[in-house]
Design a protein around this motif. Structure first.
Motif, PDB file in Angstrom:
ATOM      1  N   ALA A 139       0.815  -1.214   0.000  1.00  0.00           N
ATOM      2  CA  ALA A 139       0.000   0.000   0.000  1.00  0.00           C
ATOM      3  C   ALA A 139       0.848   1.263   0.000  1.00  0.00           C
ATOM      4  O   ALA A 139       0.396   2.312  -0.471  1.00  0.00           O
ATOM      5  CB  ALA A 139      -0.951  -0.003   1.191  1.00  0.00           C
ATOM      6  N   GLY A 257      -7.106   2.651   1.195  1.00  0.00           N
ATOM      7  CA  GLY A 257      -7.948   1.548   1.667  1.00  0.00           C
ATOM      8  C   GLY A 257      -7.128   0.299   1.895  1.00  0.00           C
ATOM      9  O   GLY A 257      -7.568  -0.802   1.531  1.00  0.00           O
ATOM     10  N   ILE A 261     -10.996  -1.197   2.645  1.00  0.00           N
ATOM     11  CA  ILE A 261     -11.853  -1.177   1.461  1.00  0.00           C
ATOM     12  C   ILE A 261     -12.471  -2.547   1.182  1.00  0.00           C
ATOM     13  O   ILE A 261     -13.528  -2.663   0.561  1.00  0.00           O
ATOM     14  CB  ILE A 261     -11.076  -0.669   0.223  1.00  0.00           C
ATOM     15  N   TRP A 262     -11.848  -3.616   1.716  1.00  0.00           N
ATOM     16  CA  TRP A 262     -12.408  -4.959   1.509  1.00  0.00           C
ATOM     17  C   TRP A 262     -13.750  -5.130   2.229  1.00  0.00           C
ATOM     18  O   TRP A 262     -14.557  -5.986   1.849  1.00  0.00           O
ATOM     19  CB  TRP A 262     -11.410  -6.027   1.955  1.00  0.00           C
ATOM     20  N   THR A 284      -4.767  -0.361  -1.973  1.00  0.00           N
ATOM     21  CA  THR A 284      -5.077  -1.425  -1.026  1.00  0.00           C
ATOM     22  C   THR A 284      -3.975  -2.469  -1.073  1.00  0.00           C
ATOM     23  O   THR A 284      -3.047  -2.380  -1.869  1.00  0.00           O
ATOM     24  CB  THR A 284      -6.453  -2.054  -1.307  1.00  0.00           C
TER      25      THR A 284
END
Length: 454
Positions: A139, A257, A261-262, A284
């Protein structure tokens, strides 16, 4: 098969399988004896080569006991997923291929699998079909790449080509971040020439989410860095609201994220992500909540052409491979084919399997919070994802409790400071973790609490 490869790979497979078979019984953090054993690696470089079998044996005998068992079920430090079996196996095959998927000239298979995995991710996150995707180390570089695309887009609109002209004399971009911005975003901003301290910091609520009403005035030269998943609490900024406000003036919204974000896959969490598709770039990790091996980050950009403009490279020895050759979507030319294990994870789990894995981790985090409260801890966050922040006693007593648990080998979690208070942070990110693992860890924490506080 080449007999040398066959012999060495079979030996390595036996050692790796031996390690994985013992993972459930290993101390989650290595013992002092195991750490001391690492000195066996301190040898002069041999004048004459030593056999691969001997080298692999040394690696396993000395290295394996001194690992933090991050691939196990009771490692709760940082946000580290345990690699799914299919992704480890896919990683082995991709390593045997020895592919660098910079372009189709280099790796037709690597590029194809990365393209398929990228399209699946775009669909999974509900982003526009034309979204550009790149695979990075993690990330940190995904944030860097997405923010580089933002810099390119904003300055291009102002008539400035940053790739050709650099930053000297460029129009100034106003950068807006949360007061809870992750250090890797700050690092990316500094590498891009924005500076860590030349930013506007927006106050956050009690759980660490950016307060929308505190957002400064935005304009066409504003970059807003939002967060889906506060690294301590799991809090999610009001990204949709911010993106709609940014859309009015042409500002750019980036979403860090890394893990949060998952959670967009969960029906119970959809309201947190309403409008997130209006943001412009996203970062991510697959090696967090998708549980692939390290290293594997992902950058997504709603306008693939901007990502391409920021990252593209040309040379006479490369043919034109279209807009989205992997080398033109991320900083690296030479890299491993990390998209293979992303593809393997998504294909073996499916949409429902990924969602179930995320939901299990969130449920385990809630179980942790309930158990910690029962044994006298104060939980400091609203446990909305997989993160639990809790405290008890003084800073020194809390550190002693952590040390006691670490020495027991039962589980591992890290320290943090939340809103000025010393605390522990538990991150549940592994596909392996069960309710029994949570309860076993809580028993170890309770025992440590009794030993320190009585």
């Amino acid at each position: 098969m080449d007999t040398t490869y066959e012999r060495d790979l079979q030996h390595a497979a036996r050692l790796a399988q031996d390690y994985l078979a013992h993972v459930p019984d290993m101390p989650v953090f290595p013992s002092a004896e195991a750490l001391a054993g690492l000195s066996d690696f301190d040898e002069p470089m041999p004048t004459h080569g030593i056999s691969a079998e001997n080298t692999l044996d040394l690696l396993h005998r000395v290295g394996s006991p001194a690992t933090a068992v991050t691939t196990g079920s009771r490692y709760f430090g940082f946000v580290v997923g345990g690699a799914l079996p299919a992704t480890v196996a896919a990683n082995w095959i991709a390593t045997a291929w020895d592919q660098s998927p910079s372009s189709e000239m280099n790796s037709p298979t690597g590029v194809k699998l990365e393209s398929v995995a990228g399209s699946w991710l775009v669909d999974l996150f509900g982003l526009p079909e034309a979204t550009g995707v790149g695979m990075t180390t993690g990330a940190t570089m995904a944030n860097f790449t997405g923010l580089a695309a933002a810099r390119t887009a904003l300055l291009s609109r102002a008539g400035w080509n940053v790739e050709e002209q650099g930053l000297y004399g460029a129009p100034e971009i106003k950068v807006v971040v949360s007061e809870e911005v992750h250090v890797t975003v700050e690092k990316a901003l500094s590498m891009l020439g924005f500076g860590k301290h030349r930013v506007v910091r927006v106050p956050t609520d009690a759980n660490g989410a950016m307060i929308f009403d505190e957002l400064p005035e935005l304009d066409a030269l504003t970059l807003v860095c939002t967060q889906a998943g506060n690294v301590n609490t799991g809090a999610i900024d009001p990204i949709g609201e911010i993106a709609r406000e940014a859309e009015k003036v042409g500002a750019w919204v980036h979403v860090d994220g890394a893990f949060g974000i998952w959670a967009k896959l969960l029906e119970s969490h959809q309201h947190y992500f309403t409008g997130i598709e209006l943001a412009h770039s996203f970062a991510t990790d697959a090696h967090k909540w998708l549980n692939t091996p390290y290293d594997c980050g992902i950058v997504l950009c709603r306008d693939a052409s901007v990502l391409h403009q920021a990252m593209a490279t040309t040379a006479p020895y490369f043919r034109a491979d279209g807009q989205n050759a992997p080398k033109d979507m991320v900083p690296e030319f030479s890299r491993r084919a990390r998209g293979v294990e992303v593809w393997a994870a998504l294909r073996t789990l499916g949409r429902s399997g990924v969602a179930e894995m995320i939901e299990r981790c969130c449920a385990h985090a809630r179980r942790f919070a309930e158990g910690l409260r029962t044994i006298g801890f104060e939980v400091l966050n609203d446990v909305m994802l997989n993160q639990v922040v809790a405290t008890i006693g003084s800073a020194e007593e809390l550190a002693a409790i952590r040390a006691h648990v670490e020495a027991s080998g039962e589980c591992w979690f890290g320290p943090t400071v939340w809103k000025g208070r010393h605390a522990i942070r538990i991150s549940v990110s592994s596909w392996r973790t069960t309710e029994a693992d949570v309860d076993r860890s809580l028993k170890a924490i309770e025992a440590a609490k009794r030993a320190v506080l009585g």
